[in-house]
Design a protein around this motif. Structure first.
Motif, PDB file in Angstrom:
ATOM      1  N   ASN A   2      -7.700 -64.721 -67.148  1.00  0.00           N
ATOM      2  CA  ASN A   2      -8.584 -65.557 -67.956  1.00  0.00           C
ATOM      3  C   ASN A   2      -7.975 -65.880 -69.305  1.00  0.00           C
ATOM      4  O   ASN A   2      -8.170 -66.972 -69.826  1.00  0.00           O
ATOM      5  N   ASP A   3      -7.235 -64.928 -69.876  1.00  0.00           N
ATOM      6  CA  ASP A   3      -6.601 -65.164 -71.174  1.00  0.00           C
ATOM      7  C   ASP A   3      -5.612 -66.324 -71.108  1.00  0.00           C
ATOM      8  O   ASP A   3      -5.590 -67.169 -71.987  1.00  0.00           O
ATOM      9  N   LEU A   5      -5.575 -68.761 -68.925  1.00  0.00           N
ATOM     10  CA  LEU A   5      -6.303 -70.013 -68.689  1.00  0.00           C
ATOM     11  C   LEU A   5      -6.990 -70.497 -69.966  1.00  0.00           C
ATOM     12  O   LEU A   5      -7.033 -71.697 -70.232  1.00  0.00           O
ATOM     13  N   GLU A   6      -7.497 -69.557 -70.760  1.00  0.00           N
ATOM     14  CA  GLU A   6      -8.097 -69.930 -72.050  1.00  0.00           C
ATOM     15  C   GLU A   6      -7.045 -70.529 -72.972  1.00  0.00           C
ATOM     16  O   GLU A   6      -7.294 -71.533 -73.640  1.00  0.00           O
ATOM     17  N   THR A   7      -5.885 -69.903 -73.001  1.00  0.00           N
ATOM     18  CA  THR A   7      -4.796 -70.406 -73.836  1.00  0.00           C
ATOM     19  C   THR A   7      -4.379 -71.796 -73.387  1.00  0.00           C
ATOM     20  O   THR A   7      -4.189 -72.696 -74.213  1.00  0.00           O
ATOM     21  N   GLY A   9      -6.202 -73.928 -71.800  1.00  0.00           N
ATOM     22  CA  GLY A   9      -7.303 -74.830 -72.154  1.00  0.00           C
ATOM     23  C   GLY A   9      -7.250 -75.239 -73.614  1.00  0.00           C
ATOM     24  O   GLY A   9      -7.529 -76.387 -73.949  1.00  0.00           O
ATOM     25  N   HIS A  10      -6.870 -74.292 -74.466  1.00  0.00           N
ATOM     26  CA  HIS A  10      -6.735 -74.602 -75.891  1.00  0.00           C
ATOM     27  C   HIS A  10      -5.696 -75.706 -76.106  1.00  0.00           C
ATOM     28  O   HIS A  10      -5.848 -76.553 -76.985  1.00  0.00           O
ATOM     29  N   TRP A  11      -4.644 -75.697 -75.306  1.00  0.00           N
ATOM     30  CA  TRP A  11      -3.578 -76.699 -75.408  1.00  0.00           C
ATOM     31  C   TRP A  11      -3.842 -77.903 -74.499  1.00  0.00           C
ATOM     32  O   TRP A  11      -2.979 -78.750 -74.321  1.00  0.00           O
ATOM     33  N   GLN A  12      -5.045 -77.939 -73.915  1.00  0.00           N
ATOM     34  CA  GLN A  12      -5.465 -79.016 -73.017  1.00  0.00           C
ATOM     35  C   GLN A  12      -4.527 -79.160 -71.822  1.00  0.00           C
ATOM     36  O   GLN A  12      -4.140 -80.267 -71.432  1.00  0.00           O
ATOM     37  N   ASP A  14      -3.811 -77.658 -67.737  1.00  0.00           N
ATOM     38  CA  ASP A  14      -4.320 -76.936 -66.581  1.00  0.00           C
ATOM     39  C   ASP A  14      -3.124 -76.515 -65.731  1.00  0.00           C
ATOM     40  O   ASP A  14      -1.974 -76.774 -66.086  1.00  0.00           O
ATOM     41  N   ALA A  41      -0.829 -68.133 -64.532  1.00  0.00           N
ATOM     42  CA  ALA A  41      -2.057 -68.918 -64.390  1.00  0.00           C
ATOM     43  C   ALA A  41      -2.591 -68.879 -62.967  1.00  0.00           C
ATOM     44  O   ALA A  41      -3.788 -69.071 -62.749  1.00  0.00           O
ATOM     45  N   THR A  64       4.213 -64.690 -73.086  1.00  0.00           N
ATOM     46  CA  THR A  64       2.793 -65.050 -73.054  1.00  0.00           C
ATOM     47  C   THR A  64       2.156 -64.898 -74.431  1.00  0.00           C
ATOM     48  O   THR A  64       1.285 -65.688 -74.782  1.00  0.00           O
TER      49      THR A  64
END
Length: 67
Positions: A2-3, A5-7, A9-12, A14, A41, A64
């Motif tokens: 999840n970490d 994927l969150e990161t 997402g922050h950089w837009q 996938d 991921a 990471t």
């Protein structure tokens, strides 16, 4: 997982975008790092990624953390 994927997402980004960057990277080193991010991921552990890429697990962890 999840970490990462969150990161991303922050950089837009996938998983698909990471895969595209992995294949379009200009240098072997950049490709390797994007490959590591892509595997992470997809749910791989840092230890699994390190083994697959023949790197030290601490190296993968450092990569990471640098995201």
């Amino acid at each position: 997982m999840n970490d990462i994927l969150e990161t991303l997402g922050h950089w837009q980004l996938d998983v698909k975008a990471v895969r595209e960057r992995m294949y379009s990277a200009a240098t072997a080193r950049e490709r390797e790092r994007w490959h590591a991010v892509w595997l992470l991921a997809r749910g791989w552990t840092a230890a699994q990624v390190a083994e697959a890429l023949e790197r030290d697990a601490h190296t993968i962890g450092a990569w990471t953390e640098a995201l």
